[in-house]
Design a protein around this motif. Structure first.
Motif, PDB file in Angstrom:
ATOM      1  N   THR A 142     113.038 -44.338 -75.674  1.00 36.46           N
ATOM      2  CA  THR A 142     113.484 -45.283 -76.474  1.00 36.46           C
ATOM      3  C   THR A 142     114.149 -46.562 -75.166  1.00 36.46           C
ATOM      4  O   THR A 142     114.717 -46.359 -74.767  1.00 36.46           O
ATOM      5  CB  THR A 142     115.185 -45.730 -77.696  1.00 36.46           C
ATOM      6  OG1 THR A 142     116.174 -45.025 -77.180  1.00 36.46           O
ATOM      7  CG2 THR A 142     113.790 -44.427 -78.399  1.00 36.46           C
ATOM      8  N   GLU A 164     110.113 -45.082 -78.751  1.00 40.35           N
ATOM      9  CA  GLU A 164     110.671 -46.474 -79.834  1.00 40.35           C
ATOM     10  C   GLU A 164     109.500 -46.891 -80.156  1.00 40.35           C
ATOM     11  O   GLU A 164     108.604 -47.439 -79.676  1.00 40.35           O
ATOM     12  CB  GLU A 164     111.092 -46.942 -78.247  1.00 40.35           C
ATOM     13  CG  GLU A 164     111.848 -48.625 -79.179  1.00 40.35           C
ATOM     14  CD  GLU A 164     113.062 -49.143 -78.049  1.00 40.35           C
ATOM     15  OE1 GLU A 164     114.098 -49.820 -79.004  1.00 40.35           O
ATOM     16  OE2 GLU A 164     112.725 -50.015 -76.750  1.00 40.35           O
ATOM     17  N   ASN A 166     110.168 -50.320 -82.003  1.00 40.58           N
ATOM     18  CA  ASN A 166     110.963 -50.887 -82.492  1.00 40.58           C
ATOM     19  C   ASN A 166     111.553 -52.010 -82.823  1.00 40.58           C
ATOM     20  O   ASN A 166     112.101 -52.330 -84.351  1.00 40.58           O
ATOM     21  CB  ASN A 166     112.567 -51.828 -81.242  1.00 40.58           C
ATOM     22  CG  ASN A 166     113.872 -52.628 -81.691  1.00 40.58           C
ATOM     23  OD1 ASN A 166     113.619 -54.487 -81.335  1.00 40.58           O
ATOM     24  ND2 ASN A 166     114.416 -51.939 -82.067  1.00 40.58           N
ATOM     25  N   HIS A 216     113.978 -45.485 -83.580  1.00 43.31           N
ATOM     26  CA  HIS A 216     115.213 -46.698 -83.411  1.00 43.31           C
ATOM     27  C   HIS A 216     113.954 -48.376 -83.776  1.00 43.31           C
ATOM     28  O   HIS A 216     114.403 -49.298 -83.124  1.00 43.31           O
ATOM     29  CB  HIS A 216     115.090 -47.367 -81.642  1.00 43.31           C
ATOM     30  CG  HIS A 216     116.416 -47.928 -81.124  1.00 43.31           C
ATOM     31  ND1 HIS A 216     116.593 -49.636 -81.644  1.00 43.31           N
ATOM     32  CD2 HIS A 216     117.667 -47.623 -79.915  1.00 43.31           C
ATOM     33  CE1 HIS A 216     117.866 -49.169 -80.731  1.00 43.31           C
ATOM     34  NE2 HIS A 216     118.314 -48.600 -80.379  1.00 43.31           N
TER      35      HIS A 216
END
Length: 257
Positions: A142, A164, A166, A216
């Motif tokens: 991440t 990740e 995001n 995340h």
């Protein structure tokens, strides 16, 4: 070998990796009290930790790492750059039993072999980690803004991967963040978008993956549906292997067989 999460997102991150008699906490972005509560929900106490590994110095990853390490008497590992960047005495790593790791150099931590992987992020010397035990490999990846050949090589062959996702690029562009923050998040030293995560998976051995955890996720600039849609275009078979980590609950134990 197994893995779990205490929570994943901008309000705090912590991932557990367990093999044989070794229990490692990757990052500690919650207060000590909250960390202990969340460990308890997984049937653990902090005294069981073999070590804490820190990826970088941002508060949502390091909030109580040093203090918890001092409290339970376990070592805390990070790059020299990460340890040097921490000025808050509560989080200070060097005041704990700090051990320096070198990016790209594998080291032994109890039963596991650990590879620190240098990543592009807006921190002093950020590293993510890959864990190996008895021909099984777990990757935690991440907080990076770009997929480099080095990252691809390190995470190509994993049995489980915390990856990740995001933001969705369109949601970020149209979202509430100021322009400067949008540039930071979406930049080369920011965070992976859903499409970037999918691009990494296109270069990986996805058939080997027993578990793929999308992590995340931004609460403002992404949704589980957006992240899953992007990744499932690549992982077209065995979609039951894919899950999403939450900020409030992380994810429960996943077994790597």
């Amino acid at each position: 070998m197994q893995l779990a999460s205490l929570g994943s997102g901008s309000k705090g991150n912590a991932t557990l990796v367990h093999a044989d008699d070794t229990l490692v906490l990757v990052d500690c972005g919650f207060t000590i009290k909250e960390t202990e509560v969340r460990l308890g929900q997984l049937g653990l106490v902090a005294d069981q930790l073999s070590a804490i590994l820190v990826t970088h110095e941002h508060g949502d990853h390091i909030r109580s790492a040093g203090a918890l390490a001092r409290k339970v008497g376990c070592p805390v590992y990070s790059s020299f750059g990460t340890a040097s960047a921490v000025h808050d005495k509560r989080a200070s790593l060097k005041e704990a039993n700090w051990q320096e790791i070198r990016p790209g150099r594998t080291f032994t931590l109890g039963a596991m072999e650990v590879l620190p992987v240098l990543v592009p992020h807006d921190a002093r010397e950020p590293c993510q980690y890959r864990f190996s035990w008895q021909q099984r490999t777990v990757g935690v990846l991440t907080d990076l803004g770009a997929i480099t050949p080095h990252v691809v090589d390190a995470y190509r062959d994993c049995d489980a991967l915390v990856l990740e996702c995001n933001h969705d690029s369109q949601l970020l562009a149209s979202g509430p963040y100021p322009a400067s923050l949008k540039r930071r998040v979406g930049g080369m030293l920011g965070h992976l978008s859903n499409d970037q995560a999918a691009a990494l998976l296109r270069q990986a051995n996805v058939d080997r993956l027993q578990h793929l955890v999308l992590s995340h996720l931004s609460e403002q600039n992404n949704t589980s549906l957006h992240a899953l849609d992007a990744v499932q275009r690549v992982v077209t078979r065995g979609r039951e292997r894919i899950s999403v980590a939450s900020q409030t609950e992380g994810f429960d134990w996943l077994q790597v067989h």
